[in-house]
Structures are given as structure tokens and as C-alpha cells.
Design an enzyme around this catalytic site. Structure first.
Site, short mmCIF file in Angstrom:
data_model
loop_
_atom_site.label_atom_id
_atom_site.label_comp_id
_atom_site.label_asym_id
_atom_site.label_seq_id
_atom_site.Cartn_x
_atom_site.Cartn_y
_atom_site.Cartn_z
NE ARG A 154 -43.66 10.23 5.90
CZ ARG A 154 -42.93 9.74 4.89
NH1 ARG A 154 -41.93 8.92 5.16
NH2 ARG A 154 -43.19 10.08 3.64
CE1 TYR A 174 -35.83 15.30 5.41
CE2 TYR A 174 -34.74 13.63 6.74
CZ TYR A 174 -35.08 14.15 5.51
OH TYR A 174 -34.67 13.49 4.36
CG HIS A 215 -31.29 17.72 1.71
ND1 HIS A 215 -32.07 17.86 2.83
CD2 HIS A 215 -31.92 16.81 0.93
CE1 HIS A 215 -33.12 17.06 2.75
NE2 HIS A 215 -33.07 16.42 1.59
N GLY A 265 -38.81 5.12 5.33
CA GLY A 265 -39.45 6.28 5.93
C GLY A 265 -40.46 5.91 6.99
CB THR A 266 -41.88 2.64 8.02
OG1 THR A 266 -42.94 2.25 8.90
CG2 THR A 266 -40.62 1.85 8.36
NE ARG A 306 -45.62 -0.49 6.53
CZ ARG A 306 -46.26 -1.19 5.60
NH1 ARG A 306 -45.62 -1.57 4.51
NH2 ARG A 306 -47.52 -1.50 5.74
#
Length: 306
Positions: A22, A52, A118, A271-272, A277
């Protein structure tokens, strides 16, 4: 951050990996602050994939960290290949080699510390995978190899031809997605909890020194949302809050600590894109909950003991 050995390799890695799926949601300044802040707290293992952001995430990361040879020496880079979105899964030699070259170019580096296949390719020809891995190893482009979302027999098929140790397997696992654990707890029982959906991959990885890298450690279902603070999981959040208070940490830290408590020596992939966090996730490396607390959290998520 506390470190561990990745699989059967001699590579020392942080116990928590930074997932970069992300990073394309951040602007340039935010991305730089995040990745450099991650390095400062010891979160130096960065997980990528060529899909990604259609490769853009790797480019953003390289820009954000200011990639140079000196910077490269301070971090550990892992990426994944094999998905052609909406078209196919592709483990052909040609695709693997071309994908790695693209990854290296976008990350502005001459090698990956680890490369994972993957998701499984139904048309995999392990001889081609072996040839690709040999070429990547011989040219120094990849140091270690692994897989993602594969079961024991799929790994065994690869191992029949691939001579490099497979050191990691990324698998979906969280407090609310525990099928690989639950099936082992409910062996020989009636009901859905006893269904072995992955060929005992948890025990297989432990037997073969393959590090399980849990992805989506805060998600329930398949990207349906996070369970922390979610009204759908009142009992789980109550118990997490209670046990977290005993250790003076957040429930975010406790959710990762629950995974790290398992003797399989897992390496959760966060994933943050929020540095605070991520810092809470990293703190889980210093928390060791009791057996009773681990099971209390497991049961609070709706799992059962026969």
C-alpha cells in the site's frame, strides 16, 4: 527489533516484516518518512511484489528510501513474482527472469535477499523454475528463495527439481483466520474445524525449516476488514484489551505477539503505512505471552477446543 534466522538460511532478519503493498497510497513525503522511520526502529525487512501497484510500489519505495549502495547494505529486500493480473499465474522461466529484472530495476538494486513465487501456478513446470532459480543465484541477482500460499505437495514438487532451500512461505494467518492451526487442534473430529484445508502446511514448514510469513495479520476473512476494534468481534477485542493491559502494550502489539508466540517462529508481514502502528507491531518482538493467554485469545476469536 528482535531478529531471527530466515528458514534454513543464515540470513538474520527482523521478526516483523514491512509489507509495501500500500505504499502507493502515500505521497512522496509521507513515503519517505515511513520507510526511513521503519529503518530507525529496526524494521529493515521490506516485502514487495511486482504486482503491487503494477510495479509502482517498488519505484516509490526506492525513491522514498533514497536507494544507494550504502542504503542497500542497511536493509533486506524481498519480492514476489508469478502473478499476471487478470491473465494467469506464470512460473515459466522466461516470466520469472524478466520479472526479477524489472524488480531490480524498479528497486534500483543489483540483488534481492529473497524471492518468493507468488501463489501457485496450476501449469508450473518445476524444471523451468529450477533453471530460473539457478540462473538468478549464479548471477547473484537473488540470494534466497521461497514460495507463497503453497501446500506441502506443491512445495515437494518444486523440491524435486529445485536445489536451493525454500526458506519462506507466505500464508494468510491471523487470530481470526486460523485454519492451519485449528485443523491440527481438532484432528479426527466431526465438523468444519477438523477439515485440513492446506495439507498440514504448518507442521510441514516446521519440519523443513521454512519460515511462515503470515500476511494480513489483522484481517478477518479475505480482506473483509480488520478485527481490532470491530464490533463483530466483541469478545476477542475485550480479551485482547485485557491481556494487552497486563503487558502495557496496545492490542495491535498483542495481535502480533500472539503470532510470534507460536513455536513455528513466524515472521508476520504487516500492511500498515502508519509509522506509529508499525512501531506497535515491532514492539511485539519483546512480548512473550503465556500458553494460557495464547489459548484465551484463540478461544475468544470463536475457535473451540474439542
Amino acid at each position: 527489533m528482535r531478529t531471527m534466522t530466515l528458514g534454513s538460511s543464515k540470513l538474520e532478519v527482523p521478526v516483523v516484516a514491512v509489507g509495501c503493498m500500500r505504499i502507493n497510497t502515500l505521497d512522496a513525503d509521507m513515503a519517505e518518512k515511513f520507510v526511513k522511520g521503519a529503518v530507525e526502529i529496526g524494521a529493515t525487512f521490506f516485502d514487495h511484489a511486482d504486482v503491487y501497484g503494477d510495479g509502482r510500489c517498488e519505484e516509490i519505495f526506492a525513491d522514498a528510501i533514497g536507494m544507494t549502495s550504502a542504503v542497500r547494505d542497511t536493509i533486506i529486500l524481498q519480492s514476489k513474482v508469478g502473478i499476471r493480473p487478470g491473465v494467469a499465474f506464470d512460473f515459466s522461466k522466461k516470466h520469472i527472469l524478466e520479472s526479477v529484472d524489472g524488480i531490480l530495476s524498479r528497486l534500483r538494486t543489483d540483488h534481492l535477499d529473497a524471492l518468493l513465487l507468488h501463489r501457485p501456478d496450476a501449469l508450473v513446470e518445476p524444471e523451468e523454475v529450477a533453471e530460473a532459480f539457478d540462473e538468478l543465484e549464479n548471477t547473484g541477482k537473488v540470494k534466497h528463495f521461497g514460495v507463497s500460499n503453497q501446500n506441502p505437495m506443491q512445495i515437494e514438487l518444486l523440491r524435486r527439481w529445485v536445489r536451493q532451500p525454500l526458506v519462506a512461505n507466505q500464508l494468510q494467518l491471523s487470530i481470526t483466520n486460523t485454519t492451519m492451526i485449528t485443523a491440527g487442534v481438532n484432528v479426527n473430529m466431526l465438523g468444519d474445524s477438523s477439515v485440513d484445508r492446506d495439507g498440514s502446511i504448518l507442521d510441514y514448514c516446521r519440519l523443513h525449516d521454512i519460515t511462515i510469513q503470515p500476511w494480513s495479520p489483522f484481517q478477518y476473512g479475505f480482506f473483509e476488514g480488520v478485527f481490532l476494534g470491530n464490533e463483530k468481534f466483541p469478545e476477542l477485542n475485550r480479551v485482547l484489551d485485557e491481556i494487552s493491559a497486563r503487558y502495557d502494550v496496545s492490542s495491535t502489539t498483542m495481535a502480533i505477539a500472539w503470532l510470534l508466540r507460536h513455536p513455528a517462529k513466524m515472521q508476520p508481514v504487516t500492511g500498515t503505512m502508519n509509522l506509529d502502528r508499525l512501531t506497535q507491531c515491532a514492539a511485539a518482538g519483546d512480548v512473550h505471552i503465556t500458553r494460557e493467554e495464547w489459548y484465551e485469545i484463540y478461544l475468544a476469536a470463536g475457535n473451540i477446543l474439542p
